[in-house]
Design a protein around this motif. Structure first.
Motif, PDB file in Angstrom:
ATOM      1  N   LEU A 278       0.832  -1.208   0.000  1.00 38.48           N
ATOM      2  CA  LEU A 278       0.000   0.000   0.000  1.00 38.48           C
ATOM      3  C   LEU A 278       0.866   1.258   0.000  1.00 38.48           C
ATOM      4  N   PHE A 279       1.960   1.235   0.746  1.00 36.91           N
ATOM      5  CA  PHE A 279       2.832   2.397   0.884  1.00 36.91           C
ATOM      6  C   PHE A 279       3.414   2.831  -0.457  1.00 36.91           C
ATOM      7  N   PHE A 280       3.708   1.892  -1.330  1.00 37.27           N
ATOM      8  CA  PHE A 280       4.335   2.204  -2.618  1.00 37.27           C
ATOM      9  C   PHE A 280       3.328   2.287  -3.770  1.00 37.27           C
ATOM     10  N   ASP A 281       2.047   2.130  -3.500  1.00 44.59           N
ATOM     11  CA  ASP A 281       1.043   2.078  -4.568  1.00 44.59           C
ATOM     12  C   ASP A 281       0.501   3.472  -4.867  1.00 44.59           C
ATOM     13  N   ARG A 282       0.798   3.989  -6.071  1.00 42.71           N
ATOM     14  CA  ARG A 282       0.338   5.320  -6.469  1.00 42.71           C
ATOM     15  C   ARG A 282      -1.180   5.383  -6.634  1.00 42.71           C
ATOM     16  N   ARG A 283      -1.786   4.238  -6.804  1.00 44.54           N
ATOM     17  CA  ARG A 283      -3.229   4.222  -7.040  1.00 44.54           C
ATOM     18  C   ARG A 283      -4.027   4.608  -5.800  1.00 44.54           C
ATOM     19  N   LEU A 284      -3.371   4.723  -4.663  1.00 49.56           N
ATOM     20  CA  LEU A 284      -4.079   5.186  -3.466  1.00 49.56           C
ATOM     21  C   LEU A 284      -4.354   6.679  -3.501  1.00 49.56           C
ATOM     22  N   SER A 285      -3.749   7.404  -4.427  1.00 51.42           N
ATOM     23  CA  SER A 285      -4.070   8.824  -4.589  1.00 51.42           C
ATOM     24  C   SER A 285      -5.229   8.965  -5.569  1.00 51.42           C
ATOM     25  N   PHE A 286      -5.869  10.123  -5.548  1.00 55.37           N
ATOM     26  CA  PHE A 286      -7.087  10.332  -6.334  1.00 55.37           C
ATOM     27  C   PHE A 286      -6.861  10.132  -7.834  1.00 55.37           C
ATOM     28  N   ASN A 287      -5.700  10.602  -8.345  1.00 57.13           N
ATOM     29  CA  ASN A 287      -5.451  10.492  -9.791  1.00 57.13           C
ATOM     30  C   ASN A 287      -4.336   9.504 -10.128  1.00 57.13           C
ATOM     31  N   PRO A 360     -11.490  12.141  -1.966  1.00 63.11           N
ATOM     32  CA  PRO A 360     -12.635  12.878  -1.432  1.00 63.11           C
ATOM     33  C   PRO A 360     -13.243  12.275  -0.178  1.00 63.11           C
ATOM     34  N   SER A 361     -13.031  10.961   0.054  1.00 58.74           N
ATOM     35  CA  SER A 361     -13.671  10.337   1.207  1.00 58.74           C
ATOM     36  C   SER A 361     -13.005   9.010   1.523  1.00 58.74           C
ATOM     37  N   VAL A 362     -13.269   8.505   2.725  1.00 61.17           N
ATOM     38  CA  VAL A 362     -12.790   7.182   3.111  1.00 61.17           C
ATOM     39  C   VAL A 362     -13.367   6.120   2.187  1.00 61.17           C
ATOM     40  N   GLY A 363     -14.673   6.220   1.925  1.00 63.83           N
ATOM     41  CA  GLY A 363     -15.329   5.223   1.079  1.00 63.83           C
ATOM     42  C   GLY A 363     -14.730   5.155  -0.307  1.00 63.83           C
ATOM     43  N   HIS A 364     -14.348   6.302  -0.850  1.00 69.32           N
ATOM     44  CA  HIS A 364     -13.739   6.317  -2.188  1.00 69.32           C
ATOM     45  C   HIS A 364     -12.445   5.508  -2.196  1.00 69.32           C
ATOM     46  N   VAL A 365     -11.610   5.682  -1.153  1.00 66.07           N
ATOM     47  CA  VAL A 365     -10.353   4.944  -1.083  1.00 66.07           C
ATOM     48  C   VAL A 365     -10.604   3.445  -0.970  1.00 66.07           C
ATOM     49  N   LEU A 366     -11.525   3.058  -0.083  1.00 67.25           N
ATOM     50  CA  LEU A 366     -11.777   1.635   0.145  1.00 67.25           C
ATOM     51  C   LEU A 366     -12.344   0.965  -1.099  1.00 67.25           C
ATOM     52  N   GLU A 367     -13.262   1.632  -1.769  1.00 69.04           N
ATOM     53  CA  GLU A 367     -13.835   1.058  -2.984  1.00 69.04           C
ATOM     54  C   GLU A 367     -12.768   0.871  -4.054  1.00 69.04           C
ATOM     55  N   LYS A 368     -11.862   1.835  -4.162  1.00 71.13           N
ATOM     56  CA  LYS A 368     -10.805   1.756  -5.161  1.00 71.13           C
ATOM     57  C   LYS A 368      -9.853   0.599  -4.876  1.00 71.13           C
ATOM     58  N   VAL A 369      -9.489   0.441  -3.593  1.00 70.10           N
ATOM     59  CA  VAL A 369      -8.583  -0.643  -3.222  1.00 70.10           C
ATOM     60  C   VAL A 369      -9.230  -1.999  -3.493  1.00 70.10           C
ATOM     61  N   ARG A 370     -10.519  -2.115  -3.226  1.00 67.79           N
ATOM     62  CA  ARG A 370     -11.202  -3.398  -3.455  1.00 67.79           C
ATOM     63  C   ARG A 370     -11.193  -3.780  -4.938  1.00 67.79           C
ATOM     64  N   ARG A 371     -11.146  -2.805  -5.823  1.00 70.30           N
ATOM     65  CA  ARG A 371     -11.174  -3.090  -7.259  1.00 70.30           C
ATOM     66  C   ARG A 371      -9.806  -3.480  -7.806  1.00 70.30           C
ATOM     67  N   ALA A 384      -7.076 -12.441   9.052  1.00 71.71           N
ATOM     68  CA  ALA A 384      -7.902 -13.589   9.451  1.00 71.71           C
ATOM     69  C   ALA A 384      -9.318 -13.494   8.915  1.00 71.71           C
ATOM     70  N   GLY A 385      -9.430 -13.224   7.622  1.00 66.99           N
ATOM     71  CA  GLY A 385     -10.733 -13.217   6.981  1.00 66.99           C
ATOM     72  C   GLY A 385     -11.380 -11.856   6.862  1.00 66.99           C
ATOM     73  N   ARG A 386     -10.885 -10.857   7.574  1.00 66.85           N
ATOM     74  CA  ARG A 386     -11.434  -9.504   7.459  1.00 66.85           C
ATOM     75  C   ARG A 386     -10.991  -8.896   6.136  1.00 66.85           C
ATOM     76  N   GLY A 387     -11.901  -8.166   5.505  1.00 67.05           N
ATOM     77  CA  GLY A 387     -11.608  -7.606   4.197  1.00 67.05           C
ATOM     78  C   GLY A 387     -11.040  -6.198   4.274  1.00 67.05           C
ATOM     79  N   VAL A 388     -11.168  -5.499   3.143  1.00 68.48           N
ATOM     80  CA  VAL A 388     -10.678  -4.125   3.034  1.00 68.48           C
ATOM     81  C   VAL A 388     -11.628  -3.211   3.800  1.00 68.48           C
ATOM     82  N   GLY A 389     -11.130  -2.536   4.799  1.00 71.44           N
ATOM     83  CA  GLY A 389     -11.945  -1.613   5.576  1.00 71.44           C
ATOM     84  C   GLY A 389     -11.103  -0.469   6.095  1.00 71.44           C
ATOM     85  N   MET A 390     -11.757   0.542   6.607  1.00 70.03           N
ATOM     86  CA  MET A 390     -11.024   1.694   7.129  1.00 70.03           C
ATOM     87  C   MET A 390     -10.035   1.273   8.210  1.00 70.03           C
TER      88      MET A 390
END
Length: 608
Positions: A278-287, A360-371, A384-390
């Protein structure tokens, strides 16, 4: 091309003033003089297969000493270029020299690369390029700074040169000039060789592919390859062991206490690996352009040496200097103003800040990471089975950041391991000043068994007051290129620059007037890696920092009572700096990742 004109050409390229050739202005410039028009893959995301062994041969260095070429290479990764100093083809040897100049000029900001890379320019014109001529030629590139390793070699004669030219398939043709047979041009095809520490050729660059960003990414790929080799595998004669970040968290280096972590987020290898990704992934930024690592650059002490204050998404300015992430695991409060209390919470600040990663929001980041392919599965495996969340995203990034520990310095070996000769006499005198006359230890605490070099409190040294009140002086220093700076009237800069944002420090969090211009005491560990200094990056050298405190900071109504003139002599200032330099740990234990912004990104941010 004369040395002076070549150097001017290199500096012009560094400052961004060279553009594509105008009509009738000669051949178009090679791609290496401009920015890349495509996105490079991440270092380590690909493999460079061996292309054969790099040949050895007899050479002489710029001091006239006989050597073998492999001796010149040593145990380093090498970029080897065949040149001659009289070359006037702008897309020939001057291009190679320009690329090497840019690489060397950035070595000050890339210590992990500087420790592994050697640049070698081998002249194929031994009659003209004598050792003395090579010394003069190399001196023309002195503005590239003291970091980095660039060597110029030649051969004793044309006869000694021929086996090397044949082995590297470097064809040359001398074009003799009528009446002066010794001064003809030499026709050749420019080729630069990337050679690993085991003396194997790993890439060959022609004019069309010779670009500093590409070379730097390939070099980082080889460095990463060295670090991934199993223990016992040798590269260049040096045993390389893999870096186990989980082991580092559980067994901190000499000089650091046990690492604290929340009961609900104990470190695991899976969390650390996920957080690193996650630290090195540019896709965590908006553009998709900014990653955490582009401001917290591993090769630069997990800060940004090239910038006083950070630059975020779309070039938006950030008010404060990027703080190092080394030993951030021990901080009770985070950011310069202490507005967050845990790493798990802190990560969301940069992700959502408009002038940092711009989401723009927490939800935007989480949805993007899930994709993004692979993340959902990696989150479930790590948690341990927990998914992508805040919560889990914050926990993963926090786990990785807690693994960024750096100590085991000369000071630690002297104070905590009893190695009497680990520090020199000057550094020892500096420690006496640090804990005595200079009073530094009043805020930068040193314990009997370990030292974090911070009291984790807020202090007003006057730096914030000076900036907020517009008292930075009539002139400001502006860097044109590495090692080249000029003083410009502040009025000229203010006329063209955006207004500086107000910054009142801790007051913005507490709303207590007594907290105006107070900032958290930073740790002093690894200072040689983390310039520039102070919360606004206003001091570029350790000497400038010591001089600032010796003057007693900047007087103001809420100046910390611990700040006062020190009346240090020149020798005492030098000793204090020597001690501060002793707080940097060994590079091989510091750099757990080899990744940083490309040279082009660094240069563009400087121009902003």
């Amino acid at each position: 091309m004369k040395i002076s004109s070549l150097l001017f050409f290199g500096l012009a390229c560094l400052s961004g003033s060279v553009s594509a050739a105008a009509p009738d202005a000669g051949p178009p410039l090679a791609p290496g003089y401009a920015g890349l028009d495509y996105v490079l893959p991440e270092a380590g995301a690909y493999r460079l297969p061996p292309l054969g062994d790099a040949a050895d041969g007899a050479v002489i260095d710029a001091d006239g000493g006989p050597m073998r070429l492999h001796q010149v290479f040593g145990d380093r990764i090498v970029l080897l270029s065949f040149i001659y100093t009289r070359c006037s083809d702008v897309n020939g040897c001057p291009l190679s020299n320009h690329i090497f100049y840019r690489l060397k000029s950035e070595m000050e900001y890339l210590p992990a690369v500087a420790s592994r890379l050697r640049l070698v320019s081998l002249s194929f014109d031994p009659e003209s390029d004598t050792p003395e001529a090579l010394r003069r030629f190399g001196a023309g590139f002195s503005y590239a700074g003291n970091a980095g390793d660039w060597r110029f070699v030649t051969t004793e004669s044309e006869v000694a040169l021929q086996p090397l030219l044949a082995a590297y398939r470097q064809d040359i043709q001398k074009n003799l000039t009528r009446g002066d047979e010794g001064n003809g041009d030499i026709s050749h095809v420019l080729r630069v060789f990337l050679i690993d520490a085991n003396k194997r050729i790993r890439n060959i660059y022609s004019v069309a592919f010779l670009h500093p960003d590409l070379l730097l990414t390939d070099v980082r790929t080889l460095i990463g390859e060295e670090r991934k080799q199993p223990a016992g595998i040798r590269a260049g004669g040096v045993a390389v062991a893999p870096i186990d970040l989980l082991h580092i968290v559980r067994h901190p280096p000499l000089g650091l206490p046990a690492v604290p972590w929340p009961d609900d987020n104990p470190p695991t290898a899976g969390k650390i690996a996920l957080g690193r990704r996650l630290f090195f992934d540019r896709r965590l930024s908006f553009n998709d352009t900014i990653s955490c690592a582009m401001c917290h650059v591993p090769d630069q002490g997990f800060t940004s040496n090239a910038l006083a204050t950070a630059v975020g998404i779309e070039g938006r300015s950030v008010r404060r200097n990027t703080p190092t992430l080394y030993n951030v695991a021990y901080l009770d409060r985070l950011f310069h103003d202490g507005r967050e209390e845990s790493l798990e919470q802190q990560v969301w600040g940069p992700l959502l800040a408009r002038n940092e990663m711009g989401n723009p929001s927490v939800g935007h980041v989480l949805e993007k990471v899930r994709r993004i392919p692979g993340y959902v599965e990696q989150f479930r495996a790590a948690f341990a089975g927990r998914g992508v969340g805040m919560e889990t995203l914050g926990m993963a990034l926090a786990a990785y950041q807690r693994s960024l520990l750096a100590a085991d310095s000369a000071f630690d070996r002297w104070r905590y391991a009893g190695q009497r000769n680990a520090m020199d006499a000057s550094a020892k005198r500096g420690f006496g000043l640090f804990t005595g006359k200079a009073g530094c230890a009043g805020c930068h605490l040193v314990g009997g068994k370990h030292a974090l070099f911070t009291d984790q409190r807020w202090h007003n040294t006057g730096v914030g007051y000076r900036q907020s009140m517009g008292r930075d002086g009539r002139k400001r220093t502006v860097m044109l290129a590495p090692g080249v700076s000029i003083a410009i009237d502040s009025a000229i800069i203010d006329a063209v620059a955006a207004p500086v944002q107000a910054d009142l420090g801790r007051y913005e969090i507490s709303q207590d007037p007594g907290d105006r211009w107070k900032y958290r005491t930073p740790s002093l560990r690894n200072l040689t890696l983390t310039a520039p200094y102070m919360h606004n990056g206003s001091l570029r050298t350790l000497e400038a920092v010591v001089a600032f405190y010796d003057r007693g900071g900047v007087p103001n109504e809420t100046l910390d009572p611990l700040i006062h003139p020190l009346h240090l002599s020149a020798a005492e200032k030098s000793d204090l700096v020597a001690f501060l330099r002793s707080l940097t740990g060994r590079v091989e234990t510091l750099v757990a990742d080899v990744a940083a912004a490309p040279i082009g990104d660094i240069a563009r941010k400087r121009r902003r």
